[in-house]
Every structure is written in C-alpha cells, then in structure tokens.
Design a protein around this motif. Structure first.
Motif, PDB file in Angstrom:
ATOM      1  N   ALA A  19       0.823  -1.210   0.000  1.00 24.67           N
ATOM      2  CA  ALA A  19       0.000   0.000   0.000  1.00 24.67           C
ATOM      3  C   ALA A  19       0.857   1.260   0.000  1.00 24.67           C
ATOM      4  O   ALA A  19       0.340   2.354  -0.113  1.00 24.67           O
ATOM      5  CB  ALA A  19      -0.926   0.004   1.219  1.00 24.67           C
ATOM      6  N   ASN A  34      -1.374   3.271  -5.362  1.00 22.66           N
ATOM      7  CA  ASN A  34      -2.246   3.520  -4.212  1.00 22.66           C
ATOM      8  C   ASN A  34      -3.097   4.774  -4.402  1.00 22.66           C
ATOM      9  O   ASN A  34      -3.509   5.406  -3.450  1.00 22.66           O
ATOM     10  CB  ASN A  34      -1.465   3.558  -2.895  1.00 22.66           C
ATOM     11  CG  ASN A  34      -0.446   4.674  -2.819  1.00 22.66           C
ATOM     12  OD1 ASN A  34      -0.384   5.554  -3.669  1.00 22.66           O
ATOM     13  ND2 ASN A  34       0.372   4.633  -1.782  1.00 22.66           N
ATOM     14  N   SER A  76      -6.176   2.976   2.069  1.00 26.36           N
ATOM     15  CA  SER A  76      -4.771   3.098   2.480  1.00 26.36           C
ATOM     16  C   SER A  76      -4.608   4.139   3.575  1.00 26.36           C
ATOM     17  O   SER A  76      -3.811   3.961   4.498  1.00 26.36           O
ATOM     18  CB  SER A  76      -3.899   3.464   1.276  1.00 26.36           C
ATOM     19  OG  SER A  76      -3.925   2.441   0.311  1.00 26.36           O
TER      20      SER A  76
END
Length: 163
Positions: free
Chosen positions: A19, A43, A54
């Motif tokens: 992430a 991301n 995230s």
C-alpha cells in the motif's frame, strides 16, 4: 519484541508494503509512532488521490499496539471501532503521528482498576508535510485489566501457586 524489530516487520508486512505505507518510527518507550503513506501510482484512486482504504490502513494498528505495550501484560487491549473523515484530497505524501502520554495511561488504569472494560476514542489527523489535514481518523480501543490481575483469588491460593 522491540520497537525497532516491530517497525522492520511492519515495513515488510504485505498490507503495508504493497500500500506504500512506511513505519518511520516507534519510540523505544512505546509512547510514539510516526507513519507515512507515500503517493504512488498503485495507491491512488480513480481521481488520482490517495485511496481511502490506504489512509485508514496506515492508522489501523497503532493505538492498540502502543497502548498494549505501555500498559503491560496485565491488560487486554483490542481495537473496537474506527471511523475516518476525509477532509481534503490527498495529492502528496501524508503522515500520521500517535502519542500516548501518562494522563491517558492513568485514565485507563483508573477506569479498569476493578476489572471493568473501558472504551476510549483516540484521534489521529493524517497530514501532509506542510501540515494540511487530509483526513481525521478516530479509533476506539477496548481495554480491560485481566481478571487474574484485578481480582483477588477466592480459593486461598496466590497467583504464584496457580502455575
């Protein structure tokens, strides 16, 4: 586990690694942690800003872990609930800081002294390097003193005899 070892492990942990989340610091006394989310192509969401999942993930385990480590083995600490408020689009690297002070620990110890559960909300702003707030995250932790640590034995034995 030491704070440095946990930081290294978390930086290789697939949910954080993939992430773009980096644990920058976990203080030696477990009272502070700093986490970064770097903006990458993988991301970003549909409109090119940080993916909300995230942003939430970068804050997920820290209140629980820091509180657990500060209180010690006589306590049970769990994440109970969480919420996030998106304030502005995340178009740059963002950071989150977590700080536990003695007042928070004293509050928890007092509330759980007789074995009761205690629910406490902890807030973390997610900010850019220049301090712009991108999101506000609230996590509720559940804390309870373990029964064997809070209640006297009724069978006449001591805790040392229970092994």
């Amino acid at each position: 586990m030491t704070p440095a070892r946990l930081r290294r492990f978390m930086n290789l942990w697939p949910p954080f690694l993939f992430a773009g989340i980096r644990v920058l610091e976990i203080a030696g006394d477990w009272r502070h942690a700093r986490v970064a989310l770097r903006r990458h192509w993988y991301n970003r969401n549909y409109v090119g800003t940080h993916f909300g999942g995230s942003l939430f993930a970068m804050t997920d385990p820290f209140w629980m872990i820091l509180t657990m480590q500060c209180l010690g083995r006589e306590y049970i600490v769990w994440d109970k609930a969480g919420e996030i408020e998106f304030v502005a689009p995340g178009r740059a690297d963002v950071f989150a800081d977590f700080r536990i002070d003695e007042a928070m620990l004293a509050e928890i110890r007092a509330a759980t002294a007789n074995g009761e559960k205690y629910l406490r909300w902890c807030e973390t702003p997610v900010v850019t390097a220049n301090g712009e707030v991108i999101a506000r995250v609230r996590k509720q932790i559940y804390v309870r003193r373990k029964r064997e640590a809070s209640a006297p034995r009724t069978d006449g034995a001591t805790r040392d005899d229970a092994s």
